[in-house]
Design a protein around this motif. Structure first.
Motif, mmCIF file in Angstrom:
data_model
loop_
_atom_site.group_PDB
_atom_site.id
_atom_site.type_symbol
_atom_site.label_atom_id
_atom_site.label_comp_id
_atom_site.label_asym_id
_atom_site.label_seq_id
_atom_site.Cartn_x
_atom_site.Cartn_y
_atom_site.Cartn_z
ATOM 1 N N MET A 1 0.925 -1.142 0.298
ATOM 2 C CA MET A 1 0.106 0.244 -0.114
ATOM 3 C C MET A 1 0.700 1.103 0.281
ATOM 4 S SD MET A 1 -1.425 0.555 3.911
ATOM 5 C CE MET A 1 -0.674 -0.416 4.978
ATOM 6 N N ARG A 2 0.430 2.355 -0.274
ATOM 7 C CA ARG A 2 0.692 3.397 -0.640
ATOM 8 C C ARG A 2 0.186 4.480 0.075
ATOM 9 N NH1 ARG A 2 1.291 7.109 -4.415
ATOM 10 N NH2 ARG A 2 0.632 5.617 -6.360
ATOM 11 N N VAL A 3 0.291 5.816 0.704
ATOM 12 C CA VAL A 3 -0.773 6.375 1.312
ATOM 13 C C VAL A 3 0.166 7.641 0.579
ATOM 14 C CG1 VAL A 3 -0.396 8.336 3.179
ATOM 15 C CG2 VAL A 3 -0.134 5.654 3.672
ATOM 16 N N GLU A 4 -1.141 9.162 -0.495
ATOM 17 C CA GLU A 4 -1.272 10.053 -0.860
ATOM 18 C C GLU A 4 -1.587 10.786 0.306
ATOM 19 O OE1 GLU A 4 -2.965 9.892 -4.296
ATOM 20 O OE2 GLU A 4 -1.147 8.749 -5.394
ATOM 21 N N LEU A 5 -0.354 12.101 0.918
ATOM 22 C CA LEU A 5 -1.545 13.367 1.238
ATOM 23 C C LEU A 5 -0.977 14.145 0.153
ATOM 24 C CD1 LEU A 5 -1.554 14.815 3.985
ATOM 25 C CD2 LEU A 5 0.835 14.929 4.466
ATOM 26 N N ALA A 20 -2.935 7.664 13.011
ATOM 27 C CA ALA A 20 -1.366 6.948 12.690
ATOM 28 C C ALA A 20 -0.220 7.389 12.436
ATOM 29 C CB ALA A 20 -1.612 6.364 11.332
ATOM 30 N N PRO A 21 0.283 7.642 13.769
ATOM 31 C CA PRO A 21 1.320 8.393 14.233
ATOM 32 C C PRO A 21 2.529 7.751 13.543
ATOM 33 C CG PRO A 21 0.742 7.592 16.850
ATOM 34 C CD PRO A 21 -0.458 7.073 15.320
ATOM 35 N N ASP A 22 2.575 6.880 14.091
ATOM 36 C CA ASP A 22 3.996 6.447 12.870
ATOM 37 C C ASP A 22 4.507 6.257 11.548
ATOM 38 O OD1 ASP A 22 5.025 4.842 14.927
ATOM 39 O OD2 ASP A 22 3.976 2.864 14.954
ATOM 40 N N VAL A 23 3.175 6.771 11.053
ATOM 41 C CA VAL A 23 2.994 7.491 9.200
ATOM 42 C C VAL A 23 3.160 9.044 9.152
ATOM 43 C CG1 VAL A 23 1.056 7.233 7.360
ATOM 44 C CG2 VAL A 23 1.323 4.920 8.884
ATOM 45 N N PHE A 24 1.854 9.574 10.415
ATOM 46 C CA PHE A 24 1.674 11.083 10.522
ATOM 47 C C PHE A 24 2.700 11.853 11.422
ATOM 48 C CE2 PHE A 24 -1.553 9.165 7.915
ATOM 49 C CZ PHE A 24 -1.308 8.906 6.763
ATOM 50 N N GLU A 38 5.499 7.242 3.523
ATOM 51 C CA GLU A 38 4.547 6.190 2.053
ATOM 52 C C GLU A 38 4.097 5.453 1.939
ATOM 53 O OE1 GLU A 38 5.000 7.006 -2.752
ATOM 54 O OE2 GLU A 38 6.403 8.792 -1.324
ATOM 55 N N ARG A 39 5.236 4.015 1.994
ATOM 56 C CA ARG A 39 4.671 3.061 2.356
ATOM 57 C C ARG A 39 4.968 1.843 3.720
ATOM 58 N NH1 ARG A 39 4.642 1.459 -3.403
ATOM 59 N NH2 ARG A 39 4.950 2.744 -4.533
ATOM 60 N N PRO A 40 4.473 2.621 4.640
ATOM 61 C CA PRO A 40 3.535 1.754 6.100
ATOM 62 C C PRO A 40 3.899 0.227 5.256
ATOM 63 C CG PRO A 40 2.316 2.770 5.322
ATOM 64 C CD PRO A 40 3.059 3.382 3.722
ATOM 65 N N GLY A 41 4.354 -0.411 6.830
ATOM 66 C CA GLY A 41 3.780 -1.792 6.534
ATOM 67 C C GLY A 41 2.009 -2.289 6.644
ATOM 68 N N GLU A 42 2.096 -2.833 6.512
ATOM 69 C CA GLU A 42 0.861 -3.802 5.992
ATOM 70 C C GLU A 42 0.467 -3.919 7.678
ATOM 71 O OE1 GLU A 42 -1.944 -4.891 4.574
ATOM 72 O OE2 GLU A 42 -0.690 -4.772 3.428
ATOM 73 N N GLU A 43 1.152 -4.108 8.732
ATOM 74 C CA GLU A 43 0.979 -3.956 9.930
ATOM 75 C C GLU A 43 -0.102 -2.539 10.742
ATOM 76 O OE1 GLU A 43 5.069 -2.693 10.436
ATOM 77 O OE2 GLU A 43 3.728 -3.998 9.581
ATOM 78 N N LEU A 44 0.531 -1.428 10.202
ATOM 79 C CA LEU A 44 -0.496 0.153 10.139
ATOM 80 C C LEU A 44 -1.709 0.164 9.092
ATOM 81 C CD1 LEU A 44 2.765 1.830 10.327
ATOM 82 C CD2 LEU A 44 1.270 0.657 12.068
ATOM 83 N N ARG A 45 -2.059 -1.714 8.533
ATOM 84 C CA ARG A 45 -3.154 -0.438 7.384
ATOM 85 C C ARG A 45 -4.582 -0.403 8.242
ATOM 86 N NH1 ARG A 45 -4.886 -1.820 2.318
ATOM 87 N NH2 ARG A 45 -3.242 -2.644 2.030
ATOM 88 N N GLY A 46 -4.565 -0.594 9.018
ATOM 89 C CA GLY A 46 -5.949 0.003 10.599
ATOM 90 C C GLY A 46 -6.012 1.167 10.446
ATOM 91 N N GLU A 47 -4.630 1.077 10.861
ATOM 92 C CA GLU A 47 -4.684 2.376 10.872
ATOM 93 C C GLU A 47 -4.226 3.791 10.681
ATOM 94 O OE1 GLU A 47 -0.672 3.125 13.470
ATOM 95 O OE2 GLU A 47 -1.151 1.860 15.224
ATOM 96 N N VAL A 48 -4.137 3.210 9.050
ATOM 97 C CA VAL A 48 -4.397 4.416 7.513
ATOM 98 C C VAL A 48 -5.420 4.124 7.442
ATOM 99 C CG1 VAL A 48 -2.701 4.306 5.595
ATOM 100 C CG2 VAL A 48 -1.639 3.923 7.314
#
Length: 65
Positions: A1-5, A20-24, A38-48
């Motif tokens: 997954m990739r996150v766009e802001l 999602a404090p590990d991502v933002f 930008e590409r967090p691990g799958e374990e962070l999917r729920g937070e993202v």
């Protein structure tokens, strides 16, 4: 997954950082969001996914990659 802001759309509410404090994070001067991972691990999917859902400006997108 990739996150766009979409930084120009951000209203500096900080909801993404809370979800999602590990991502933002937020800039010190104006509170606008910063994408830490930008590409967090799958374990962070729920937070993202939560951050995407609660962003009041709809400034975050999750792209499947």
């Amino acid at each position: 997954m990739r996150v766009e802001l979409d930084v120009p759309k951000c209203v500096a509410s900080g909801q993404c950082v809370m979800a999602a404090p590990d991502v933002f994070d937020q800039r010190d001067d104006d509170g606008v969001a910063i994408l830490l991972e930008e590409r967090p691990g799958e374990e962070l999917r729920g937070e993202v996914e939560e951050a995407v859902a609660i962003c009041p400006a709809a400034a975050i997108r999750l792209v499947q990659s």
